[in-house]
Write an enzyme that holds these catalytic residues in place. Structure first.
Site, PDB file in Angstrom:
ATOM      1  N   HIS A 181       8.485  44.715  22.981  1.00 32.39           N
ATOM      2  CA  HIS A 181       9.106  44.076  24.041  1.00 32.39           C
ATOM      3  C   HIS A 181      10.368  43.367  23.702  1.00 32.39           C
ATOM      4  CE1 HIS A 181       6.118  44.240  27.401  1.00 32.39           C
ATOM      5  NE2 HIS A 181       5.243  44.628  26.299  1.00 32.39           N
TER       6      HIS A 181
ATOM      7  N   CYS B 104       6.527  49.115  26.716  1.00 38.09           N
ATOM      8  CA  CYS B 104       5.144  48.932  26.402  1.00 38.09           C
ATOM      9  C   CYS B 104       4.586  49.790  27.069  1.00 38.09           C
ATOM     10  CB  CYS B 104       4.677  47.733  26.574  1.00 38.09           C
ATOM     11  SG  CYS B 104       3.116  47.246  25.898  1.00 38.09           S
TER      12      CYS B 104
ATOM     13  N   GLU C 118      12.842  42.228  25.302  1.00 38.18           N
ATOM     14  CA  GLU C 118      12.995  40.917  26.139  1.00 38.18           C
ATOM     15  C   GLU C 118      12.049  39.601  25.708  1.00 38.18           C
ATOM     16  OE1 GLU C 118       9.419  42.326  27.876  1.00 38.18           O
ATOM     17  OE2 GLU C 118      11.169  43.396  27.103  1.00 38.18           O
TER      18      GLU C 118
END
Length: 412
Positions: free
Chosen positions: A228, A110, A230
């Site tokens: 993202h 990001c 994750e």
């Protein structure tokens, strides 16, 4: 699990130990205290100060720079993101540039990807919605506060990239992937060293990397992801949307471990080079003797040339002096003291001004040498340094012995 812990959980889970660099005043001046750094992971945060990438100058058409009214509208819509944190910018840009200079593994997620791009000379859209104007059928919602973690939009994953390899079994129609999105800014001009890995339908770059600095097994990893991975989890579960979601962290940690191993090996090699006597092979011994004879001849010619009544040394060819000159020229830029010492030895016997100019490495040759060495592995540089250290020690010992005045003879 709190979303902020996903990064740390994945890093630890794949075998690395995270050390958090705090965002506090003055820490950017203390980064050396965190050495050795084996890898850097930068994640989300506020907007980067637009003056750091000169957003106004980077406009590619009339009216591209946001007006004060537009900027105020952006601040109202994204109050937490639009507040610039200059201290954070300073810390993270220094970290990114340190990694880029030393080829330390770097993963930007990001904002981290935006920092990476800016650190390399790229620029950003201050607000994607205000500045990126795709066709209606290509419009993308990059920020959905009402469905913050659940929002997804498609990206086209480019073949031949790490991202394509990681998600190969999950791509729709061979190249489509649904990713999350939490940003109102994004890459505008991608820095020259990078190539895109994923594009949103509106053309926004959602992932990029440096192909020349990507080989996790060799400690190479420079990459930025706008989304993202994750946090791409199934609703109400910690299960990933796709098996490839953890791969960025897995490969990043693999590169970190390999990089740490290279540094450790280089340190062992350097310690060995310092403590172990260097034995020259037959070819090196022959080269050493040629160099020693060359410098010795220069000295003798100088000494006897200034004492006309003294016995002259044996005849020699002009070419006999070249080996010493070339060795010195290719291995060192001389200080004033070193030049003075060489003059005393007779190194300027043939043509003082011309000879001394040969002893100095030109700026062009030095720049070329630096560029070449920048591409070498740490172990290769250590070996090169050890070789020149050995040759330097040999030359110094011989020269000192020859310059040492003979001990007086005592008579009864």
């Amino acid at each position: 699990m709190d979303a902020g812990e996903y990064h740390l959980d994945l890093v630890v889970g794949h075998g690395a130990v995270p050390v958090i660099v705090p965002r506090v005043a003055g820490v950017h001046a203390m980064l050396d205290s965190f050495e050795p750094i084996h890898g850097v992971l930068l994640c989300e945060g506020e907007d980067i100060d637009p003056s750091l990438y000169d957003a106004r100058r980077d406009g590619d058409g009339e009216g591209d720079a946001l007006s004060p009214e537009q900027l105020e509208a952006v601040r109202r819509l994204h109050p937490s993101d639009a507040a610039v944190d200059h201290e954070k910018d300073s810390i993270e840009l220094l970290l990114a540039r340190r990694c880029l200079e030393r080829n330390v593994p770097f993963l930007g997620i990001c904002r981290g990807s935006q920092v990476l791009n800016v650190a390399c000379g790229g620029s950003l859209y201050q607000d994607v919605e205000q500045e990126l104007h795709p066709q209606d059928d290509a419009a993308v919602c990059h920020m959905d506060y009402a469905n913050y973690d659940g929002h997804r939009h498609p990206v086209r994953v480019l073949p031949g990239t790490p991202l394509h390899d990681w998600f190969a079994d999950s791509l729709l129609d061979g190249d489509q992937l649904m990713v999350n999105s939490y940003h109102h800014q994004g890459v505008r001009r991608l820095a020259e060293r990078f190539v895109p890995m994923a594009l949103a339908p509106d053309g926004l770059i959602e992932g990029f990397y440096d192909p020349e600095a990507y080989h996790p097994g060799e400690g190479k990893f420079i990459m930025g992801l706008q989304f993202h991975p994750e946090r791409m989890r199934k609703e109400g579960s910690d299960e990933f949307d796709f098996p490839g979601c953890a791969k960025a962290y897995q490969e990043f940690v693999r590169a970190v471990v390999a990089y740490q191993g290279k540094l450790a090996a280089a340190q062992v090699h350097l310690r060995s080079a310092v403590t172990t006597p260097h034995k020259l092979n037959q070819e090196m011994e022959k080269q050493r003797k040629v160099i020693v004879r060359s410098v010795s001849l220069a000295k003798n010619t100088y000494v006897f040339g200034n004492n006309t009544g003294a016995r002259q040394p044996a005849e020699h060819r002009d070419g006999d002096l070249d080996a010493g000159a070339e060795f010195i020229e290719s291995n060192t830029a001389l200080s004033v003291q070193q030049e003075k010492r060489l003059k005393q030895m007779g190194a300027t016997v043939r043509n003082a001004s011309g000879y001394m100019s040969r002893l100095k490495v030109s700026e062009e040759r030095e720049a070329a040498a630096r560029a070449l060495m920048a591409k070498m592995f740490v172990a290769q540089l250590a070996s090169l340094a050890a070789f020149y250290r050995a040759m330097g020690n040999v030359c110094s010992e011989v020269l000192d012995a020859k310059l040492q005045p003979p001990s007086p003879t005592l008579h009864e």
